[in-house]
Structures are given as structure tokens and as C-alpha cells.
Design a protein around this motif. Structure first.
Motif, PDB file in Angstrom:
ATOM      1  N   MET A   1      15.197  -1.713  47.755  1.00 37.04           N
ATOM      2  CA  MET A   1      16.434  -1.337  47.079  1.00 37.04           C
ATOM      3  C   MET A   1      16.623   0.179  47.112  1.00 37.04           C
ATOM      4  O   MET A   1      15.679   0.937  46.942  1.00 37.04           O
ATOM      5  CB  MET A   1      16.393  -1.792  45.623  1.00 37.04           C
ATOM      6  N   ALA A   2      17.829   0.582  47.326  1.00 36.54           N
ATOM      7  CA  ALA A   2      18.094   2.009  47.389  1.00 36.54           C
ATOM      8  C   ALA A   2      18.044   2.604  45.987  1.00 36.54           C
ATOM      9  O   ALA A   2      18.380   1.954  45.004  1.00 36.54           O
ATOM     10  CB  ALA A   2      19.460   2.244  47.996  1.00 36.54           C
ATOM     11  N   ARG A   3      17.606   3.802  45.916  1.00 33.26           N
ATOM     12  CA  ARG A   3      17.537   4.487  44.638  1.00 33.26           C
ATOM     13  C   ARG A   3      18.059   5.891  44.866  1.00 33.26           C
ATOM     14  O   ARG A   3      17.610   6.593  45.771  1.00 33.26           O
ATOM     15  CB  ARG A   3      16.076   4.518  44.162  1.00 33.26           C
ATOM     16  N   LEU A   4      19.031   6.285  44.063  1.00 33.80           N
ATOM     17  CA  LEU A   4      19.613   7.612  44.264  1.00 33.80           C
ATOM     18  C   LEU A   4      18.677   8.639  43.677  1.00 33.80           C
ATOM     19  O   LEU A   4      18.357   8.605  42.505  1.00 33.80           O
ATOM     20  CB  LEU A   4      20.986   7.675  43.596  1.00 33.80           C
ATOM     21  N   SER A   5      18.217   9.543  44.544  1.00 35.68           N
ATOM     22  CA  SER A   5      17.191  10.474  44.089  1.00 35.68           C
ATOM     23  C   SER A   5      17.766  11.806  43.653  1.00 35.68           C
ATOM     24  O   SER A   5      17.104  12.611  43.057  1.00 35.68           O
ATOM     25  CB  SER A   5      16.180  10.705  45.208  1.00 35.68           C
ATOM     26  N   GLY A   6      18.981  12.076  43.959  1.00 31.22           N
ATOM     27  CA  GLY A   6      19.515  13.374  43.563  1.00 31.22           C
ATOM     28  C   GLY A   6      21.017  13.387  43.664  1.00 31.22           C
ATOM     29  O   GLY A   6      21.617  12.498  44.258  1.00 31.22           O
ATOM     30  N   SER A   7      21.612  14.376  43.107  1.00 29.88           N
ATOM     31  CA  SER A   7      23.061  14.440  43.167  1.00 29.88           C
ATOM     32  C   SER A   7      23.467  14.976  44.530  1.00 29.88           C
ATOM     33  O   SER A   7      22.689  15.580  45.249  1.00 29.88           O
ATOM     34  CB  SER A   7      23.574  15.353  42.060  1.00 29.88           C
ATOM     35  N   THR A   8      24.690  14.744  44.874  1.00 31.81           N
ATOM     36  CA  THR A   8      25.175  15.213  46.158  1.00 31.81           C
ATOM     37  C   THR A   8      26.098  16.396  45.935  1.00 31.81           C
ATOM     38  O   THR A   8      26.759  16.500  44.918  1.00 31.81           O
ATOM     39  CB  THR A   8      25.945  14.105  46.870  1.00 31.81           C
ATOM     40  N   GLY A   9      26.117  17.259  46.905  1.00 34.56           N
ATOM     41  CA  GLY A   9      26.887  18.481  46.761  1.00 34.56           C
ATOM     42  C   GLY A   9      28.307  18.297  47.239  1.00 34.56           C
ATOM     43  O   GLY A   9      28.723  17.203  47.577  1.00 34.56           O
TER      44      GLY A   9
END
Lengths: 324, 524
Positions: free
Chosen positions: A1-9
Motif C-alpha cells: 500500500m502506498a504511504r505518503l511520506s512527505g508533502s509535495t512542493g
């Protein structure tokens, strides 16, 4: 499963985005799943002869004596055994040690008598230590490293030239750091050098470095964890020795040194060596009696138990504190 | 040449390039995201002219071209318009090379009656300069404008009804082509959707014929456009093509290209990110900053002037179906990537260019068509995203149209989409009115405008995607524009995933289709 590791710029390519993908010094970080699709890079040997010039040797001696050794002793409780016999070596030798931590090379160097140390080079994986300029230059200068190819390809002539030139070599014949503290299979490179150059092999057992700084750590654990470096008697290549035999003798000798450190010299010589012993604590200790030990390998033992055994705190070696 | 593969994003994975209209960005994808990378570019044929000669002399399931020609015959050469390849290829265009060879044979044999027709169907008429770029100066000077011209799908006098297929579909094509003794069709097969019977049966057809397969019902049952055996649109076209082949001799020449859509100076756009050199890193940063600082017109000019480094990987000629089998083998060799299973979310980055905005602007409807029509359909077997999943697209989707090229799009966007975004509804309510509007027809025939019905076709093109997806979110998209089209826009990928969580949950599986270069996912 994908996990968002950080915000995007924001849109576009920012300096931060570029920096995240930037290969400082040119070393390529390849995603694990892309490894099979990697283009083989053309052989390129990093020249290290500059690191053996008088100026570089003087710099290294000073760095090792006045920076590296004090740093090691400040972070680790180092014990060295058997080094006194090394001063009687008539010529160059190959030091062969087990390998479970980035501490091993500096520990071994610090444990060597200064007269030997200043003419000792450490062989290091070309793909890792010589993959980027800054890493190659700094390790060549401080540790006197020379690159060796561990993934096949054309063998370098540098180690042969060094031995012929009277330099000692440090080789970790497992080819990589142990993932679980156990001693892995020894490759034939060290034995081949000894046989072809007619130089002795000095077996070295390093115990405690896995517990102090295993893979994934970049600094030793706090609390000055104990480490011991135990040098064995030189193994002279005998007439009729072949690669496999000499490698086996070397591996046995290293395992016996580890066993000796955990128990006693007498216990270790009476017990048949187990080449798959743990670097921290030999099989004959904690893992004795488990299926597959001793003498039959530790492959059947759960990984956690091998790690557990390898990271078991060593008995304090100094005199007992009166306050305990 | 390395094959395509599926990357699992891990801690070592650098930020990945994502196209975003006239620009691009580097995106740090969540750990575990699957990234579909196309195969690396195949080497081109060492001797393209030799390959063309060989194809014309030893065709598939047909006599050699020379044997099909005779003095006094009517020869029509038709060729694909500027909608392929994308971006335009380096000169000489492979169509020029083939047309010159065909004309050389025709001249040898003594054929006098030769017409060369741009198979533009309902696309806009190409300008003389655009045609000259494709066919070359020698052909252009010899034939333009009387014997080299655009097909006109609204010129009733010059269309011929050839009959009905077994499914009752009208087959009506260009009269000159239909009455020729031989049609030589010169194609560029950029993706698996192109070519085959689609060339003549669509390229030279009228609205009356096209409406049978360019409708919402057929499009929603085309699964996918990239697999003609599973595409209702292609099935219809194949029926028409076979009817045509029974009545007119058609000699098809199909070509395939490798996967080099960008020139060497933009190498970073096609390289795998972890293999970028320092120069690539600097180029990506420099170009991104430069593009951001440019005025809009200069930026558009820069992008539209990109010339691809395409090389020809195959030339096959002869009977249409036999040729197309060989062509598809070449296309699949270059573009097919095996992917195991579907995911909850599909992410795509839309570039600045679609088949319908060469030298123009990618308006919102074309962006929707490019995303949900083309990228969504870049699969064989099953879609990359599960039924009810979400699709995240990167594109600014600005409220901007070319009045010259897309006049009916403006009204479609303002009038039709304001009423409904359901393809079947708008087809039933508005299509006829736009298709027969005299002003749009006039602009199509005399100016350089797409046909009045073309925006409807673009919307139908996305029917399967609209039907299949539970959520469509545009990262960086203009909110007003997205809302008009029935979509939502997000500022960042994180926001888009947050918005999609109602459809796919908070930890969805994700697939990013890293394209262009083109990749067809063979989803198992």
C-alpha cells in the motif's frame, strides 16, 4: 500500500527537488526494484597511489594517532590481544578479519602497532567506497584504502603491487558487512593473494563491533560498548595448499579467535571450529545445543536469535568495580 | 536497449519527473507507488530507404507496388496528417521518404493521374507549410495545391457512399480515393491505436460515416483503444475497411518509430531519474526555471518547436491487415510493459501536446481527452486502475482556447458542458446541432478549424474512463475549468490523495504511468 511520506512542493523543479535527486560526487543511488535493470558501468579504477606518498602517509599517521584512535577509545571500550607478536613479522602480511560493522577497519588499524600501521592498506569495496569522489578521497587518505571489485569484473593489480612493495593488506573476505552478526562465507581473494605472493595470513577476530554499530547506524551506541580485537598466529601457506584449503584454515582461525574471546583459548582449541559462528558470541556459547550447531552451520536458526546472540553484551573485561 | 519495467518507489527513489502541460515538475511519490517505465528506445533501422524499397518490392500478402501500377491509371496517395507523430519528427519525415519512392515508381511506370491527399478526416486543414514539412519540398513543389490537398469531409460532391457494412454502418469516403485504381496509404503508427483499417476508413471519411464509431456507446465499449481486437471502435472501422478493400485496391504502407520523443538536449525527459547525470539535473532545473520565467507565447513557441529524435524501427507494406500484424509487433516491442494487477489510483502527467493541438494550445477538452481518452487507455487486458478507482492528472487546464483551430470547442465548453458532462446525454442533445452548424462547417472547409462535432468526439474519447473511474482529480488544475468539466482540482499530490480518500481510502495502492515516452501497460 502506498504511504505518503512527505508533502509535495509547488509546480516546476525547485532547488530542493533537484537536491533530493542529486548524486553528490556522482555516486548513483539505484532504487531496489531498478537494480536488475541497471546498466553495467564501465570499469574505472580510482587511483590511490597519491595516498601512499610520504606527505599523505604523514597526514594519515597523524590523523590515525591523534584523531581516530582517541575518538575510538572515547566511544568504545577497546581491548586488543595478540598484537605484540606482530612486530616479529619478517615481511608484509595479509590481515583477514570478520566484518560486521564500519567500525572494523578503524578498530583494526588502531589495534596495530604504529610501525605496522603506517605501511598497512585496507581493501575496500570499489562499488561502495569508491563510488563517489568525496568518499574515495577521504577513506584513501585516512584509512589508506585501495579499491577491490567484489562483483566480478577485472581484478585490480593494486593489492599484488602493494604486497610486492612491502605493504600489509587488510581484507574482509566476507565481501560485505554481516546482516545479522554471523560470520559469513569467506571468499578466496585473501588466500589467493597469500598463495601467489607467498605472504602469511594473520587471522583477526573482531567481537562486539556489530553490537556497537551494526548496519544502519552511523555512530556507535552510547555507553562505550566493549569491543575486542584478537590477532591470531600467522598462517603460512604450505606447499600443496590450494585456495579452498587455505581459505578454510583462515576461516577456522577467525572463528576460533571469536570463540576464544567469548570463552577461553583452551576451550576454543578443544572445540571444532564452526565457520558460521556469530561474530559477537560464537555458536558454542549462546546458540550451543540449537539445531544445526555446532559444526553444522546456523542456517536453521531464526534470524532474530542470531542477531540476539551477536548483540549480547560482553562480560566486562576490566577489574570489577568495588562499588558493584 | 533495456525493456520497460515497474519500479517500486523506495527510500532510494529520487523525485520523479512528471509532465504538466508546458512545464514539468519533480514529484516525490509515496513509498510503495508503482511506476511504469517504458522500454528504452529501440535502435532505428540502419537503412531506412533500403527498408522502404524492400517493403514496396516484397509486400505482405500483395503483389509488389510496381506490379500494381500501369500507365493511364488513377493513383491516389493518402497520408496521415500532423496529428502523428508527436512531437513532429526530424526532417526528412518518413512519409516524405515513402511518398517519394512511390512517386518514383509511378513515374517509371508512366502514371500521370496522381493525387496526394492529406487524410485529415474532421481534423483541421493543414497549412501549406505544414504539408511541405511532411512531404518534402520536391513533392510539395510538384503537386501543391491542385494535386496535393487536404481531404474535405463536407464537400458533398467529392464524397462517395460505398455501401453499408453488415452492421448497417455507412461507408462514405473521399470520391477521388474511392474511384482510384489504387490507393497507397502512408501511415505513421506511433501507438497501437493507429493504422490498420483505421487509416482509410477514418482518415478519408465523412461525418456520416464517422458517426457510427465515434459515439459515446462505441467508445465506452472500446477496451482499450490500444487493442483493436477489444475495441468496438476498431471493430466498426475494420468492418468498413474490409468493405472498402473489396471495392478499391488499397496498398498500405505502415511505419513504426522508436521511443525518442525528445531531442538529445532534453535527454533528461526520457532518462530514468536515478540515472540523471549532473548535466541532466542542471538541465531539468534550468529549463524548468526558464520556462516558468518566460512569457506565455514564448513558452508555447519553445514547446511547439520541439522536434523529436524519432528513428524508424520498421516499414511494412501490402495488404492492410497483414501489414498491421507486423506493425503491431513492432509497436509492442517498443512500448509494451508487463504490469501485475490493477491499483486504486492511477497518476499521469499530461504533456503540452496531444494529436489535436499541434502548433496550438491544449485546451481543457483536449486535456481531458488526452488524460481520460489516451493515457487512461494505454493498457492491454485491464485498465491500470480498478473499477471505481481514482485518476490523478497533472495539468494546469487553463481556460484557454484557440479561436482559429478550435472555435466549436469554445461553445462546447461554454454551452454544452454547462448543461451536462455525460457523454450520452450531450450526444443526444447537442451533437447534431454542432455537426451541422453552417458556420463551423464553413470554418472547417475554408479556414483551419476542427470540425464542429470534433469536441464531442474528444469528450466521447474519455467515455470509458469516465464510466470506469470513481474520481478524477487534477493536480495544479484551474478550479473553475475543472469544475465545469465535472472534475476537482488539487494543489498538490498530497491534497489530491486526501480528496480521493473518500473513494479509495486513506492508503490506496498507486501506479504512476511514466509517460511520454509511450508505454502500453499489459495488465495481467
Amino acid at each position: 500500500m502506498a504511504r505518503l511520506s512527505g508533502s509535495t512542493g509547488p509546480g516546476g523543479v525547485g532547488l530542493r527537488d533537484v537536491a533530493q535527486g542529486w548524486r553528490w560526487g556522482g555516486r548513483t543511488l539505484v532504487p531496489g526494484s531498478a537494480e536488475p535493470h541497471r546498466v553495467p558501468s564501465p570499469p574505472r579504477e580510482f587511483t590511490t597511489s597519491w595516498a601512499r606518498t610520504p606527505a599523505a602517509r604523514a597526514t594519515r599517521s597523524a590523523a590515525q594517532a591523534y584523531a581516530l584512535a582517541p575518538l575510538m577509545r572515547s566511544q568504545l571500550s577497546m581491548s586488543v590481544y595478540g598484537a605484540e607478536a606482530l612486530t616479529e613479522l619478517p615481511g608484509p602480511a595479509v590481515f583477514v578479519a570478520n566484518h560486521s560493522s564500519h567500525l572494523d577497519a578503524p578498530l583494526l588499524l588502531c589495534a596495530l602497532p604504529p610501525s605496522l600501521r603506517e605501511r598497512t592498506a585496507v581493501t575496500a569495496a570499489a562499488d561502495y567506497f569508491f563510488g563517489s569522489m568525496w568518499r574515495a578521497v577521504s577513506t584513501a587518505l585516512v584509512f589508506g584504502t585501495v579499491p577491490i571489485e567484489r562483483r566480478g569484473g577485472a581484478p585490480s593489480t593494486t593489492p599484488v603491487d602493494l604486497l610486492a612493495d612491502g605493504w600489509n593488506l587488510v581484507i574482509f573476505p566476507e565481501g560485505t558487512r554481516s546482516a545479522d552478526g554471523m560470520v559469513g562465507r569467506f571468499r578466496f581473494g585473501a588466500a589467493q593473494l597469500a598463495l601467489t605472493q607467498g605472504v602469511p595470513i594473520i587471522p583477526v577476530g573482531i567481537r562486539g563491533s556489530y553490537a556497537a554499530m551494526p548496519r544502519g547506524r552511523s555512530w556507535p551506541k552510547p555507553g562505550r560498548p566493549p569491543v575486542t580485537i584478537r590477532f591470531g598466529r600467522p598462517l603460512q601457506p604450505r606447499p600443496g595448499d590450494d585456495l579452498r584449503e587455505l581459505t578454510g584454515r583462515t576461516s577456522d582461525a577467525v572463528s576460533r579467535l571469536l570463540d576464544e574471546d567469548a570463552t577461553t583459548w583452551w576451550d576454543s582449541v578443544r572445540r571444532p571450529a564452526d565457520t558460521s559462528g556469530a561474530a559477537g558470541t560464537p555458536l558454542s556459547g549462546t546458540l550451543e545445543g540449537l539445531p544445526g550447531t555446532p559444526g553444522t552451520g546456523a542456517a536453521g536458526i531464526a534470524r532474530w536469535r542470531r542477531v540476539w546472540a551477536a548483540t549480547e553484551p560482553a562480560e566486562p573485561s576490566g577489574p570489577r568495580s568495588p562499588w558493584d | 536497449m533495456r525493456p520497460g519495467f515497474v519500479l517500486d518507489v523506495d527510500e532510494r527513489t529520487p523525485p520523479l519527473l512528471v509532465h504538466q502541460g508546458e512545464g514539468f515538475r519533480l514529484e516525490k511519490f509515496p513509498l510503495g507507488t508503482r511506476v511504469v517505465y517504458p522500454p528504452e528506445s529501440l535502435p532505428g533501422l540502419p537503412d531506412v530507404d533500403g527498408a522502404i524499397d524492400h517493403a514496396l518490392e516484397s509486400p505482405e500478402n500483395s503483389e509488389p507496388l510496381r506490379a500494381l501500377m500501369r500507365p493511364g491509371m488513377k493513383l491516389t496517395i493518402a497520408f496521415d496528417d500532423l496529428s502523428i507523430p508527436l512531437p513532429q519528427m526530424r526532417r526528412p519525415d518518413v512519409r516524405q521518404r515513402i511518398i517519394e519512392k512511390v512517386l518514383t515508381i509511378a513515374a517509371d511506370v508512366g502514371v500521370d493521374d496522381v493525387k496526394i491527399i492529406v487524410a485529415n478526416a474532421l481534423h483541421r486543414r493543414m497549412t501549406g507549410a505544414e504539408i511541405e514539412r511532411i512531404v518534402g519540398e520536391r513533392v510539395f513543389r510538384s503537386f501543391w495545391p491542385n494535386d496535393l490537398y487536404n481531404h474535405d469531409a463536407e464537400d458533398r460532391d467529392n464524397l462517395l457512399h460505398m455501401g453499408l457494412t453488415e452492421a448497417g454502418e455507412d461507408v462514405e469516403i473521399n470520391r477521388r480515393a474511392a474511384e482510384s485504381d489504387l490507393i497507397v496509404y502512408v501511415n505513421v503508427n506511433l501507438v497501437a491505436m493507429d493504422g490498420g483499417h483505421k487509416s482509410v476508413a477514418i482518415g478519408l471519411a465523412s461525418y456520416n460515416s464517422l458517426r457510427h464509431h465515434h459515439n459515446s456507446h462505441t467508445m465506452v465499449h472500446s477496451r482499450s483503444f490500444m487493442d483493436h481486437t477489444k475495441s468496438a471502435m476498431h471493430s466498426s472501422t475494420w468492418r468498413m475497411g474490409r468493405l472498402l478493400a473489396d471495392q478499391v485496391k488499397i496498398f498500405t504502407v505502415e511505419t513504426t518509430l522508436n521511443n525518442s520523443p525528445f531531442p538529445e538536449k532534453y535527454a533528461f525527459l526520457t532518462k530514468r531519474e536515478w540515472e540523471w547525470s549532473l548535466k541532466d539535473q542542471a538541465s531539468a532545473y534550468g529549463m524548468s526555471r526558464a520556462v516558468a520565467a518566460m512569457p506565455k507565447q514564448a513558452r508555447r513557441k519553445l514547446f511547439q518547436s520541439v522536434v523529436a529524435d524519432y528513428a524508424v524501427t520498421g516499414v511494412h507494406a501490402g495488404e492492410t491487415e497483414a501489414v498491421h500484424v507486423k506493425t503491431l509487433e513492432n509497436v509492442h516491442r517498443q512500448q509494451l510493459v508487463e504490469v501485475q494487477g490493477q491499483s486504486d489510483v492511477l497518476v499521469v502527467g499530461l504533456p503540452y501536446l496531444s494529436p489535436y493541438n499541434v502548433n496550438s494550445v491544449l485546451n481543457p477538452i483536449l486535456a481531458m481527452c488526452l488524460g481520460l481518452g489516451y493515457f487512461f487507455n494505454m493498457y492491454r487486458g485491464r485498465p491500470l486502475v480498478r473499477k471505481g478507482g481514482a485518476m490523478i492528472l497533472y495539468h494546469p487546464v487553463t481556460w484557454e482556447f484557440s479561436q482559429l483551430h478550435h472555435p466549436s470547442y469554445v461553445d462546447f465548453f461554454e454551452e454544452v458542458l454547462a448543461e451536462s458532462t455525460d457523454p450520452a446525454t450531450i450526444e443526444a442533445t447537442f451533437e447534431k446541432q454542432y455537426a451541422t452548424d453552417p458556420w463551423y462547417t464553413h470554418l472547417y472547409r475554408t479556414s483551419h478549424a476542427y470540425h464542429g462535432v470534433h469536441p464531442f468526439y474528444m469528450w466521447y474519447w474519455g467515455s470509458h474512463g469516465l464510466d470506469h473511474l470513481g474520481d478524477v482529480i487534477w493536480v495544479g488544475g484551474d478550479r473553475r475549468t475543472c469544475a465545469r468539466m465535472g472534475f476537482r482540482s488539487a494543489s498538490t499530490l498530497a491534497d489530491a490523495l486526501e480528496m480521493a480518500s473518500g473513494t479509495v481510502g486513506t492508503s490506496p495502492s498507486m501506479t504512476y504511468l511514466h509517460s511520454p515516452p509511450h508505454a502500453i501497460a499489459d495488465v495481467r
